[in-house]
Structure formats: structure tokens, C-alpha cells
Design a protein around this motif. Sequence first.
Motif, PDB file in Angstrom:
ATOM      1  N   GLU A  81      -1.005 -23.362   0.747  1.00  0.00           N
ATOM      2  CA  GLU A  81      -1.677 -23.356   2.050  1.00  0.00           C
ATOM      3  C   GLU A  81      -1.848 -21.931   2.573  1.00  0.00           C
ATOM      4  O   GLU A  81      -2.897 -21.580   3.118  1.00  0.00           O
ATOM      5  N   ILE A  82      -0.859 -21.103   2.363  1.00  0.00           N
ATOM      6  CA  ILE A  82      -0.952 -19.708   2.793  1.00  0.00           C
ATOM      7  C   ILE A  82      -1.962 -18.964   1.924  1.00  0.00           C
ATOM      8  O   ILE A  82      -2.762 -18.177   2.433  1.00  0.00           O
TER       9      ILE A  82
ATOM     10  N   THR B 285       7.789 -26.195  10.723  1.00  0.00           N
ATOM     11  CA  THR B 285       8.136 -25.632   9.416  1.00  0.00           C
ATOM     12  C   THR B 285       7.954 -24.121   9.464  1.00  0.00           C
ATOM     13  O   THR B 285       7.171 -23.606  10.278  1.00  0.00           O
TER      14      THR B 285
ATOM     15  N   ARG C 194       3.108 -20.536  -2.016  1.00  0.00           N
ATOM     16  CA  ARG C 194       2.657 -21.521  -1.032  1.00  0.00           C
ATOM     17  C   ARG C 194       1.128 -21.588  -1.020  1.00  0.00           C
ATOM     18  O   ARG C 194       0.466 -20.669  -0.552  1.00  0.00           O
TER      19      ARG C 194
ATOM     20  N   ASP D 297       6.467 -22.441   7.248  1.00  0.00           N
ATOM     21  CA  ASP D 297       5.093 -22.155   6.834  1.00  0.00           C
ATOM     22  C   ASP D 297       4.149 -22.126   8.025  1.00  0.00           C
ATOM     23  O   ASP D 297       3.224 -21.315   8.068  1.00  0.00           O
TER      24      ASP D 297
ATOM     25  N   TYR E 138       4.728 -18.772   9.584  1.00  0.00           N
ATOM     26  CA  TYR E 138       4.094 -17.737   8.760  1.00  0.00           C
ATOM     27  C   TYR E 138       2.574 -17.742   8.938  1.00  0.00           C
ATOM     28  O   TYR E 138       1.946 -16.683   9.056  1.00  0.00           O
TER      29      TYR E 138
END
Length: 191
Positions: free
Chosen positions: A107-108, A49, A105, A51, A54
Motif C-alpha cells: 500500500e505504501i 495501524t 508494504r 501503516d 506512515y
Amino acid sequence: MARDSTTRDMLIDATSRIMVDEGYAAATSRRVAAAAGVKPALVHYYFPTMDELYLDVFRRGAAAYLERQREALASDRPLHAFWETLIEPKDARLLLEFMGLANHRKEIRAEISAWQDRWREMQITALNFIVREHGLDTSEFPPAGLAVVIAAVGRTLILEQTLGTKGGHDEAVALVTRFLDRFEMPSKRRD
């Protein structure tokens, strides 16, 4: 097929450059692949993904920043060196992009928060030592407060520069430098 760490590193580097130059929204799998000189399918081979990609970009930058901060705070002039790490335009621009990404997001956002806690803990520990070494009252100059103020001024300068605003910046840098000089001036000059 074994995953090549060189290709993975190229993808992380390309993503970081795109985010700094054009913003996180421009860092699509196709753009990253083109910038790294690989086929788009390889982006998802290494990072299922975006993410995940990132997060790896952020973690690499965060670890490098943590090391630079550690070196700065252990230097002969830790406050000045720390200040310099905070006003590095590339680092701040990338962090601002991640802050924008974190709005969307969770999680970030959690990753940034965890790293921010690590950075701040190191800053407070070093500033506590510096404040006490100079015989200052920690209730008057609380290390945690100093860490936040110094970081906030540095980030504000970068944010405003990114927007094209520079009014008062030279004066703010001079003010912070004078303030830091008071803490780091050799003791025979302070007396």
C-alpha cells in the motif's frame, strides 16, 4: 471524544522526525507517543495501524513537496529552483526511508508510485515549456529524460551523503549548475 487535529499533527510530526533521524524501523507507536508527549494508546486512537500513520506522514510530505515543486517550476529560474528541491537532505532522507518501507508494504509502495507520477507529470510539463522556450529540439533534449536525469543525480547525491560518501559531489553539483545555467541564461548572454 472528538479527535483533536493538533494531537494528530503532533503524532505525524514526531513520526517524521524519528524516520529522518533514526529510520522507519525506529518509528514505533511507543517511540512516536514519547516523542509527541502523549500516551501510546493515543497513537492507535488516531491511527488504527502504523501503516495509516506512515501513509499520513508520507502524504503530508508529498503534498508539501508538490507545492514547493510547483513554486520552483513557476519561478524566474525554474530549473535551478527545481534542482534545489531535489537536493534538500531532509526530504530525500525521508523519501529514502519510505522507499525502504515500501519494499515491505504494498500500500505504501502504491502511494509513493502515485505521487511520483504526479511529481513527474508536473516536471515534464514545465520542462517541455522550458526546452521549447529556449528553442531546443525536444528529441535531443526530451523533457521526460531531463526530469529523470536531474532527479536521479539529486537523489544519488543525497543517498551517498547519507552513507558518508562525498567524492565527486562538488564537481557533480557544479556540472549540473553549469548545465542548468545554459538553459536559464538570459537570452542576450546566450547569443
